[in-house]
Scaffold this active site. Structure first.
Site, PDB file in Angstrom:
ATOM      1  CE  LYS A 186      -1.537  -0.846  -2.507  1.00 10.10           C
ATOM      2  NZ  LYS A 186      -1.875  -2.211  -2.224  1.00 10.10           N
TER       3      LYS A 186
HETATM    4  C1  LIG Z   1      -2.949  -3.259  -1.973  1.00  6.96           C
HETATM    5  C2  LIG Z   1      -3.361  -3.789  -0.665  1.00  6.96           C
HETATM    6  C3  LIG Z   1      -3.523  -5.167  -0.411  1.00  6.96           C
HETATM    7  C4  LIG Z   1      -3.526  -6.218  -1.475  1.00  6.96           C
HETATM    8  O1  LIG Z   1      -2.483  -6.220  -2.333  1.00  6.96           O
HETATM    9  P1  LIG Z   1      -2.620  -6.820  -3.807  1.00  6.96           P
HETATM   10  O2  LIG Z   1      -1.189  -6.837  -4.234  1.00  6.96           O
HETATM   11  O3  LIG Z   1      -3.466  -5.893  -4.604  1.00  6.96           O
HETATM   12  O4  LIG Z   1      -3.191  -8.185  -3.711  1.00  6.96           O
HETATM   13  C5  LIG Z   1      -3.793  -5.568   0.883  1.00  6.96           C
HETATM   14  N1  LIG Z   1      -3.931  -4.691   1.884  1.00  6.96           N
HETATM   15  C6  LIG Z   1      -3.827  -3.367   1.678  1.00  6.96           C
HETATM   16  C7  LIG Z   1      -3.985  -2.446   2.841  1.00  6.96           C
HETATM   17  C8  LIG Z   1      -3.551  -2.878   0.408  1.00  6.96           C
HETATM   18  O5  LIG Z   1      -3.483  -1.562   0.202  1.00  6.96           O
END
Ligand SMILES: *Cc1c(COP(=O)(O)O)cnc(C)c1O
Length: 382
Positions: A182
């Site tokens: 991210k």
């Molecule tokens: C990455 C992601 C999540 C979950 O995040 P984590 O930190 O991996 O638990 C939820 N929704 C979307 C759309 C994501 O890309």
């Protein structure tokens, strides 16, 4: 292999983490509150509460707006399973609404027909970092008295009509993830932003077993300085101060990271704009795109797998985002069926995410351009 996304951690980040390891508080110290107030200030919301993942942040946000057993919530099938799983954790039922073919975001025109007397919440997902048309989502939510939680795990640094995603101008709460792919990372981690004090207080308790230490909230008598009360079943969803310290250091670079992602996207757009084989991701005039992903859509879906495999063989760590959530065997067992959201299904069949991350050099970008153009030429012109 050039991955589709990766973190950028520099010496400043590393030294900050080393320093916090030498202090007394490696969890539940002051760095958590510092990270939270910096996030809230940066995004323009009143409150931020950080969690040990984006998934736990989603779980907490849904709980805090009152989603419970027997309720329904409407979301996109073109997302990571966490978006809908977090509602299942609470005994609520996800209802999948189809998406727009261009952005991959919820098709707001179809929202109303998904609403029943049990619907409590809408969860728009800002696919790839392109914000949903939040004004329209809010119009529907207000008409039926529904809550909105934004799954903004792709959209840190994005804007909708000049409001930062996370300012919660059009929602009750907004959720981010700090997973390494991210925009900024804490290893694992997440956050919920909100302007509502009642939601804020529930988030804090949910993160810590449903416990409060606030005397004004006690139901029984205060018995001494050791005293605290548990009011509902929460979890240990706390982030550590080690992670928060990394987050504080990474947040300083967010603007630079997003600008770099946009620069790469611009180069891709210019190179690919008039090609015959695939569509490039749009940027509507009402958004500032954060480009978590650069999703292309192959025009001929029969060719997607061949293109994907050849890109991989040539060293590009491309990925597909996403298998529609209800295709998974677990969801099929719950009674969802293929064909429910035909646009999301076609999107899935045609999509490939090209590598995009801020640490990419110009040389990397041109190397990727050449490989992509070469692969399509090889497949279509032979
Ligand atoms: C990455 C992601 C999540 C979950 O995040 P984590 O930190 O991996 O638990 C939820 N929704 C979307 C759309 C994501 O890309």
């Amino acid at each position: 292999m050039i991955p589709y996304g990766r973190q950028w951690i520099d010496d400043e980040d590393i030294n900050a983490v080393i320093d916090v390891l030498k202090t007394d508080f490696i969890t539940q110290g002051s760095r958590i509150r510092e990270f939270e107030s910096l996030l809230a200030e940066y995004l323009g919301a009143k409150y931020a509460v950080v969690f040990n993942s984006g998934t736990s942040a989603l779980h907490a946000a849904y709980f805090a707006v009152g989603l419970e057993q027997g309720d329904e919530f409407i979301t996109s099938p073109l997302t990571f399973v966490a978006t809908s799983n977090a509602g299942l954790f609470l005994g609520a039922r996800p209802v999948f609404c189809d998406v727009e073919m261009d952005t991959g975001n919820l098709n707001v025109e179809l929202l109303e027909e998904k609403i029943t007397s049990r619907t409590k919440l809408i969860v728009p997902v800002h696919y790839a970092g392109h914000p949903c048309d939040m004004e329209k989502v809010k119009e529907v939510a207000d008409k039926y008295g529904l809550h909105i939680v934004e799954d903004a795990c792709h959209a840190l640094g994005a804007k909708y009509r000049n409001f930062k995603i996370g300012s919660c101008k059009y929602s009750d709460a907004t959720v981010f993830s700090f997973h390494p792919v991210k925009h900024i990372t804490t290893g694992e981690g997440g956050a919920v932003l909100t302007n509502r004090q009642d939601i804020y207080e529930k988030l804090l308790m949910f993160r810590n077993h449903g416990i409060t230490k606030d005397k004004r909230k006690f139901i029984n008598h205060w018995e001494g300085e050791w005293y605290y009360e548990m009011h509902f079943l929460g979890f240990n969803y706390r982030m550590s101060d080690i992670q928060a310290t990394l987050g504080i250091s990474q947040l300083k670079k967010l603007d630079k990271f997003v600008k770099k992602r946009r620069k790469i996207a611009k180069t891709y757009n210019e190179a690919f704009r008039s090609n015959f084989y695939f569509e490039i991701p749009p940027e509507k005039d009402y958004v500032y795109h954060a480009y978590h992903l650069y999703p292309i859509k192959v025009k001929d879906r029969e060719k997607r797998k061949e293109v994907f495999d050849l890109l991989r063989r040539k060293g590009l760590g491309v990925q597909v985002h996403y298998i529609p959530v209800y295709f998974h065997p677990f969801y099929q067992k719950l009674g969802y069926f293929r064909g429910e959201c035909p646009v999301a299904e076609e999107f899935y069949e045609r999509e490939i995410s090209l590598p995009i991350y801020p640490r990419m050099t110009d040389k990397d970008v041109y190397y990727i351009l050449e490989i992509v153009e070469g692969v399509f030429r090889e497949i279509y012109e032979n």
